[in-house]
Write an enzyme that holds these catalytic residues in place. Sequence first.
Site, PDB file in Angstrom:
ATOM      1  N   TYR A   1     -17.177 -48.574 105.438  1.00 34.43           N
ATOM      2  CA  TYR A   1     -16.104 -48.793 104.458  1.00 34.43           C
ATOM      3  C   TYR A   1     -16.017 -47.623 103.481  1.00 34.43           C
ATOM      4  CZ  TYR A   1     -13.824 -49.982 100.194  1.00 34.43           C
ATOM      5  OH  TYR A   1     -13.021 -49.893  99.089  1.00 34.43           O
TER       6      TYR A   1
ATOM      7  N   GLU B   1     -16.496 -46.006  94.382  1.00 35.82           N
ATOM      8  CA  GLU B   1     -16.584 -46.887  95.545  1.00 35.82           C
ATOM      9  C   GLU B   1     -17.974 -47.515  95.662  1.00 35.82           C
ATOM     10  OE1 GLU B   1     -14.300 -48.054  97.382  1.00 35.82           O
ATOM     11  OE2 GLU B   1     -12.644 -46.779  96.740  1.00 35.82           O
TER      12      GLU B   1
ATOM     13  N   ASP C   1     -11.837 -53.839 103.393  1.00 35.35           N
ATOM     14  CA  ASP C   1     -12.815 -54.579 102.609  1.00 35.35           C
ATOM     15  C   ASP C   1     -12.492 -56.070 102.692  1.00 35.35           C
ATOM     16  OD1 ASP C   1     -10.592 -54.920 100.987  1.00 35.35           O
ATOM     17  OD2 ASP C   1     -11.589 -54.291  99.138  1.00 35.35           O
TER      18      ASP C   1
END
Length: 294
Positions: A117, A34, A135
């Site tokens: 996020y 990520e 996102d």
Amino acid sequence: MIDTDALLTWYSAAARDLPWRRPGVSGWQILISEIMLQQTPVVRVEPIWREWVARWPVPSAMAAANQGEVLRAWGKLGYPRRALRLHECARVLAADHGDVVPADVDVLLGLPGIGAYTARAVACFAYGQRVPVVDTNVRRVVARAVHGRAEAGNPAARDLAETESLLPRDVERACGVSAALMELGALVCTARTPGCDRCPLPACAWVSAGRPPSDVVRRTQKYDGTDRQARGRLLDVLRGASGPVERVALDLAWPRDPGQRARALDSLLVDGLVEQTRDGLFALAGEAGSDHDG
């Protein structure tokens, strides 16, 4: 609303076989993916991710490395401060969390370099929690399919609640929808050339409205000649060196604009990516006092 049944059916057939989506991948390894995927395409991330999880399969393994090793392994992924944040996060995970990435969003948010996020992405994709993962791709899909707008506009606090309202109550299905929304935005409902003829959604407010154009003015971001490119060239020299280097080596790496070069070097020092030795040489973070041998 979005037809989640149609979305999940499409995702089960169309989802890319990405290594961090496979069974047995740990929360730490998903966290690495990520962080790497922020502002960086999958094709560039995948080989580096594979190297990292083989080299540092758990946080304590990375915590034992110095910052320079991590920066060198980051290569040319871009935005190298992400690498330093991951290294700092690894140290905290090793020291305070039993070498395991926590599952709770609030605890994740307390870790170095972990934003809203990333915390929700890890909670969802690593631990199967029903949390909205928002996102750029997800915001664009929702803007088009639900609101009939070509662009999502600036991020807003309502994005999380709005996306959560689209998730099924069933936790497993909710995680699937979160992943499928992101994949739809990445593969089909793209920013510039959306493949509406390939979209699995039976209804889309934007298509129904005649695909009205965006009123957002796009600014093309150049890279050549920017401070960011200059920083990258200087870091390239230090990553390839067997130890601290003299200033002249950096001068030769970016000869076109001495003022810009000085500005780039100063920003690297301020960001903690580069260190200066007592005798005026330059090295990657963590290597100013070492005899690194490559």
